[in-house]
Design a protein around this motif. Structure first.
Motif, PDB file in Angstrom:
ATOM      1  N   MET A 189     -28.598  42.538 -16.064  1.00  8.56           N
ATOM      2  CA  MET A 189     -29.126  41.172 -15.881  1.00  8.56           C
ATOM      3  C   MET A 189     -29.946  41.136 -14.585  1.00  8.56           C
ATOM      4  O   MET A 189     -29.473  41.509 -13.533  1.00  8.56           O
ATOM      5  CB  MET A 189     -27.944  40.207 -15.790  1.00  8.56           C
ATOM      6  N   PHE A 200     -30.517  26.432 -30.809  1.00  9.11           N
ATOM      7  CA  PHE A 200     -29.195  26.813 -30.334  1.00  9.11           C
ATOM      8  C   PHE A 200     -28.099  26.244 -31.214  1.00  9.11           C
ATOM      9  O   PHE A 200     -26.928  26.365 -30.910  1.00  9.11           O
ATOM     10  CB  PHE A 200     -28.971  26.312 -28.913  1.00  9.11           C
ATOM     11  N   TYR A 257     -39.715  27.038 -31.011  1.00 12.04           N
ATOM     12  CA  TYR A 257     -39.201  28.359 -30.664  1.00 12.04           C
ATOM     13  C   TYR A 257     -40.058  29.492 -31.222  1.00 12.04           C
ATOM     14  O   TYR A 257     -40.388  30.440 -30.512  1.00 12.04           O
ATOM     15  CB  TYR A 257     -37.750  28.503 -31.140  1.00 12.04           C
ATOM     16  N   ILE A 296     -30.584  32.740 -22.523  1.00 12.73           N
ATOM     17  CA  ILE A 296     -29.747  32.489 -23.693  1.00 12.73           C
ATOM     18  C   ILE A 296     -28.332  33.014 -23.467  1.00 12.73           C
ATOM     19  O   ILE A 296     -27.350  32.383 -23.852  1.00 12.73           O
ATOM     20  CB  ILE A 296     -30.377  33.111 -24.953  1.00 12.73           C
ATOM     21  N   LEU A 297     -28.227  34.147 -22.792  1.00 14.17           N
ATOM     22  CA  LEU A 297     -26.896  34.673 -22.486  1.00 14.17           C
ATOM     23  C   LEU A 297     -26.124  33.731 -21.565  1.00 14.17           C
ATOM     24  O   LEU A 297     -24.923  33.543 -21.721  1.00 14.17           O
ATOM     25  CB  LEU A 297     -26.979  36.070 -21.873  1.00 14.17           C
ATOM     26  N   ILE A 354     -24.664  31.172 -23.656  1.00 15.89           N
ATOM     27  CA  ILE A 354     -23.475  31.637 -24.362  1.00 15.89           C
ATOM     28  C   ILE A 354     -22.242  31.554 -23.472  1.00 15.89           C
ATOM     29  O   ILE A 354     -21.170  31.136 -23.899  1.00 15.89           O
ATOM     30  CB  ILE A 354     -23.679  33.076 -24.877  1.00 15.89           C
ATOM     31  N   THR A 355     -22.419  31.939 -22.236  1.00 14.44           N
ATOM     32  CA  THR A 355     -21.302  31.850 -21.303  1.00 14.44           C
ATOM     33  C   THR A 355     -20.804  30.416 -21.180  1.00 14.44           C
ATOM     34  O   THR A 355     -19.598  30.156 -21.184  1.00 14.44           O
ATOM     35  CB  THR A 355     -21.727  32.400 -19.931  1.00 14.44           C
ATOM     36  N   LEU A 384     -21.040  28.096 -23.408  1.00 12.80           N
ATOM     37  CA  LEU A 384     -20.355  27.719 -24.645  1.00 12.80           C
ATOM     38  C   LEU A 384     -18.954  28.310 -24.697  1.00 12.80           C
ATOM     39  O   LEU A 384     -18.004  27.657 -25.121  1.00 12.80           O
ATOM     40  CB  LEU A 384     -21.161  28.175 -25.861  1.00 12.80           C
ATOM     41  N   ASN A 385     -18.819  29.539 -24.247  1.00 10.54           N
ATOM     42  CA  ASN A 385     -17.501  30.161 -24.239  1.00 10.54           C
ATOM     43  C   ASN A 385     -16.550  29.452 -23.291  1.00 10.54           C
ATOM     44  O   ASN A 385     -15.367  29.292 -23.579  1.00 10.54           O
ATOM     45  CB  ASN A 385     -17.616  31.641 -23.879  1.00 10.54           C
ATOM     46  N   THR A 386     -17.086  29.023 -22.169  1.00  7.11           N
ATOM     47  CA  THR A 386     -16.264  28.259 -21.237  1.00  7.11           C
ATOM     48  C   THR A 386     -15.804  26.962 -21.890  1.00  7.11           C
ATOM     49  O   THR A 386     -14.646  26.555 -21.771  1.00  7.11           O
ATOM     50  CB  THR A 386     -17.075  27.946 -19.968  1.00  7.11           C
ATOM     51  N   VAL A 388     -20.950  40.849 -22.252  1.00  5.46           N
ATOM     52  CA  VAL A 388     -22.257  40.177 -22.039  1.00  5.46           C
ATOM     53  C   VAL A 388     -22.247  38.766 -22.571  1.00  5.46           C
ATOM     54  O   VAL A 388     -22.956  37.914 -22.072  1.00  5.46           O
ATOM     55  CB  VAL A 388     -23.442  40.830 -22.803  1.00  5.46           C
ATOM     56  N   PHE A 389     -21.471  38.550 -23.634  1.00  8.54           N
ATOM     57  CA  PHE A 389     -21.424  37.240 -24.264  1.00  8.54           C
ATOM     58  C   PHE A 389     -20.366  36.354 -23.639  1.00  8.54           C
ATOM     59  O   PHE A 389     -20.103  35.268 -24.123  1.00  8.54           O
ATOM     60  CB  PHE A 389     -21.095  37.379 -25.754  1.00  8.54           C
ATOM     61  N   TYR A 390     -19.739  36.847 -22.627  1.00  8.44           N
ATOM     62  CA  TYR A 390     -18.581  36.125 -22.151  1.00  8.44           C
ATOM     63  C   TYR A 390     -18.332  36.396 -20.678  1.00  8.44           C
ATOM     64  O   TYR A 390     -17.223  36.731 -20.307  1.00  8.44           O
ATOM     65  CB  TYR A 390     -17.358  36.555 -22.974  1.00  8.44           C
ATOM     66  N   LYS A 391     -19.374  36.300 -19.885  1.00  6.48           N
ATOM     67  CA  LYS A 391     -19.217  36.502 -18.443  1.00  6.48           C
ATOM     68  C   LYS A 391     -17.965  35.780 -17.992  1.00  6.48           C
ATOM     69  O   LYS A 391     -17.897  34.553 -18.018  1.00  6.48           O
ATOM     70  CB  LYS A 391     -20.441  35.930 -17.693  1.00  6.48           C
ATOM     71  N   THR A 409     -15.191  33.767 -16.507  1.00 10.36           N
ATOM     72  CA  THR A 409     -15.134  32.762 -15.456  1.00 10.36           C
ATOM     73  C   THR A 409     -13.699  32.465 -15.050  1.00 10.36           C
ATOM     74  O   THR A 409     -13.450  32.065 -13.938  1.00 10.36           O
ATOM     75  CB  THR A 409     -15.802  31.451 -15.924  1.00 10.36           C
ATOM     76  N   LEU A 430      -8.715  38.673 -21.598  1.00  7.13           N
ATOM     77  CA  LEU A 430      -9.373  38.569 -22.896  1.00  7.13           C
ATOM     78  C   LEU A 430      -9.380  39.948 -23.538  1.00  7.13           C
ATOM     79  O   LEU A 430      -9.967  40.885 -22.999  1.00  7.13           O
ATOM     80  CB  LEU A 430     -10.799  38.054 -22.724  1.00  7.13           C
ATOM     81  N   TYR A 436     -25.261  46.797 -21.949  1.00  9.56           N
ATOM     82  CA  TYR A 436     -26.345  45.863 -22.228  1.00  9.56           C
ATOM     83  C   TYR A 436     -27.616  46.170 -21.419  1.00  9.56           C
ATOM     84  O   TYR A 436     -28.711  46.191 -21.968  1.00  9.56           O
ATOM     85  CB  TYR A 436     -25.903  44.431 -21.969  1.00  9.56           C
ATOM     86  N   ASP A 437     -27.470  46.428 -20.142  1.00  9.35           N
ATOM     87  CA  ASP A 437     -28.643  46.671 -19.302  1.00  9.35           C
ATOM     88  C   ASP A 437     -29.463  47.857 -19.786  1.00  9.35           C
ATOM     89  O   ASP A 437     -30.692  47.833 -19.743  1.00  9.35           O
ATOM     90  CB  ASP A 437     -28.213  46.901 -17.845  1.00  9.35           C
ATOM     91  N   LYS A 470     -31.377  47.071 -23.211  1.00  6.54           N
ATOM     92  CA  LYS A 470     -32.574  46.235 -23.110  1.00  6.54           C
ATOM     93  C   LYS A 470     -33.860  47.037 -22.990  1.00  6.54           C
ATOM     94  O   LYS A 470     -34.883  46.692 -23.554  1.00  6.54           O
ATOM     95  CB  LYS A 470     -32.458  45.301 -21.890  1.00  6.54           C
ATOM     96  N   PRO A 501     -32.850  38.875 -29.651  1.00  2.50           N
ATOM     97  CA  PRO A 501     -32.846  37.417 -29.482  1.00  2.50           C
ATOM     98  C   PRO A 501     -32.309  36.677 -30.704  1.00  2.50           C
ATOM     99  O   PRO A 501     -31.496  35.767 -30.563  1.00  2.50           O
ATOM    100  CB  PRO A 501     -34.324  37.088 -29.261  1.00  2.50           C
ATOM    101  N   ILE A 537     -28.595  37.145 -31.045  1.00  2.00           N
ATOM    102  CA  ILE A 537     -27.883  36.342 -30.062  1.00  2.00           C
ATOM    103  C   ILE A 537     -27.895  34.863 -30.447  1.00  2.00           C
ATOM    104  O   ILE A 537     -26.903  34.152 -30.276  1.00  2.00           O
ATOM    105  CB  ILE A 537     -28.481  36.564 -28.656  1.00  2.00           C
ATOM    106  N   LYS A 542     -25.279  34.181 -32.847  1.00  3.57           N
ATOM    107  CA  LYS A 542     -24.029  34.102 -32.096  1.00  3.57           C
ATOM    108  C   LYS A 542     -23.810  32.689 -31.556  1.00  3.57           C
ATOM    109  O   LYS A 542     -22.710  32.137 -31.646  1.00  3.57           O
ATOM    110  CB  LYS A 542     -24.125  35.107 -30.946  1.00  3.57           C
ATOM    111  N   ILE A 543     -24.866  32.136 -31.002  1.00  7.22           N
ATOM    112  CA  ILE A 543     -24.764  30.784 -30.436  1.00  7.22           C
ATOM    113  C   ILE A 543     -24.390  29.778 -31.502  1.00  7.22           C
ATOM    114  O   ILE A 543     -23.550  28.898 -31.293  1.00  7.22           O
ATOM    115  CB  ILE A 543     -26.085  30.385 -29.747  1.00  7.22           C
TER     116      ILE A 543
END
Lengths: 210, 210
Positions: free
Chosen positions: A1, A77, A101, A126-127, A130-131, A133-135, B76-79, B81, B86, B101-102, B105, B123, B126, B129-130
């Motif tokens: 990132m 989204f 889009y 976008i990532l 997602i974070t 949304l997961n929160t 990556v989808f769930y930084k 917090t 998990l 992920y890095d 890309k 994209p 992802i 996913k959203i």
DNA sequence: CATAATATGTGGCTTATGCAACAGAAAAAA
DNA sequence: TTTTTTCTGTTGCATAAGCCACATATTATG
């Protein structure tokens, strides 16, 4: 990132030469967009606060998401799967950027720097989404109203780096956001005060536990 | 959104020449990955079923997500917090592809077609996913156990294009997925049967309303 | 400014849901 | 196969949370 990329500054310097972005202003209470009618839309909230709201058949209102400055939203989204109305309502005066889009994805032939930067950083934006949304999911899976409140406070506290903070939502809206009954939430808030877990002075919350 | 792209076939023809993907197999019950330890990971479930599970301090288990074939998951989808563990647990024999992920890309210099296609379509993968996450949020904001069950059934029914379908989760897991007490859910299920809303024969659900 | 509208705060009553405990069925393991 | 473990189905009880109604405070608006 790519952590060198500063979204804050980026949006601030918005200027788009191409005709792909539409900029509009909304006053409090206005509907910014609906997800059923406006497909394939990507929006950026440049200024103000807004809520993504759903009204279900029982008349319950749910704040699905709460947007503040720099938030991304729109139907891209949220490919609508149910037939519930999804509205984005301005909670204060808002400035919003609208994109389609599909058009946004293609590289800009107008040498529009903003647009190209946006496209380039779209995956990470976008990532981030997602974070969030997961929160939100983690918040909603809390079993009790008390746990929902405590987790919500804890999230804001972490974000603000302080045990003391202003609520970004009214209490009525907070209940709709946590998906609980307002009066029950108020009761629980009182119990939390009695248990010396939190204090509340007007709009300000103070976390008292270690 | 490029609708010509068929994810199903794409994963099926997996073959990656570069050294960026790791393919592993897991047997039922094994931990595929943890989000706290493995950062920046993107995983593709090629075969099997798995759950993203959280255990909170009260001992409650929550199935945060349920993954079947072709699902994307990973940190990556769930930084992360919160400090909750998990875990991704294999529910059956699983084959999983791991990427950082890095590294993913960047365009592949090995002329690896799979990898490049994946990057190109990231994209939209992802965004899918959203949409799933938003659906999950809508499910969790249902106020009652009954409404959660009905919405869950309705979602599966729509996906399967049929009023009759097998439950993809055990009832115990379903309760954890809906974030409700199992016995309370069983009771509600019985009431739904009594009200002639749904029928249930073994693992099979039949929706009876209109 | 006055008045309307909305938000906050509280309490009584009812019900949905959580919790605990258990028996039988089904599935996994030995 | 037998044994063990996990899942399903059910119930009694306690309580959290929903619903309703209202009083007061706060904020919009003419």
């Amino acid at each position: 990132m790519n952590s060198n990329f500063n979204i804050e500054n980026f949006y601030y310097n918005f200027s788009c030469n191409c005709n792909k972005a539409q900029k509009k202003t909304f006053s409090k209470g206005q509907i910014i967009t609906t997800y059923i009618q406006k497909r394939n839309q990507l929006c950026i909230l440049l200024k103000g606060n807004a809520d993504l709201v759903r009204y279900d058949l029982n008349g319950n209102r749910t704040i699905v998401e709460h947007f503040s400055k720099n938030a991304l939203f729109g139907e891209v989204f949220y490919k609508v799967t149910t037939n519930n109305e999804l509205l984005v309502e301005a909670k204060s005066k808002c400035t919003v950027l609208f994109y389609i889009y599909d058009k946004l994805k293609d590289p800009c032939t107008h040498g529009c720097e903003f647009h190209n930067t946006l496209t380039e950083h779209l995956p990470e934006l976008i990532l981030n989404k997602i974070t969030e949304l997961n929160t939100r999911i983690e918040l909603l899976t809390q079993r009790t109203t008390r746990d929902k409140l405590l987790m919500y406070f804890s999230l804001i506290s972490t974000r603000k780096l302080s045990k003391t903070f202003e609520l970004p939502l009214s209490l009525t809206d907070l209940a709709d956001y946590l998906s609980v009954d307002r009066s029950a939430m108020m009761r629980e808030l009182k119990l939390l005060k009695e248990d010396k877990m939190v204090d509340k002075i007007g709009n300000r919350i103070i976390l008292l536990y270690e």
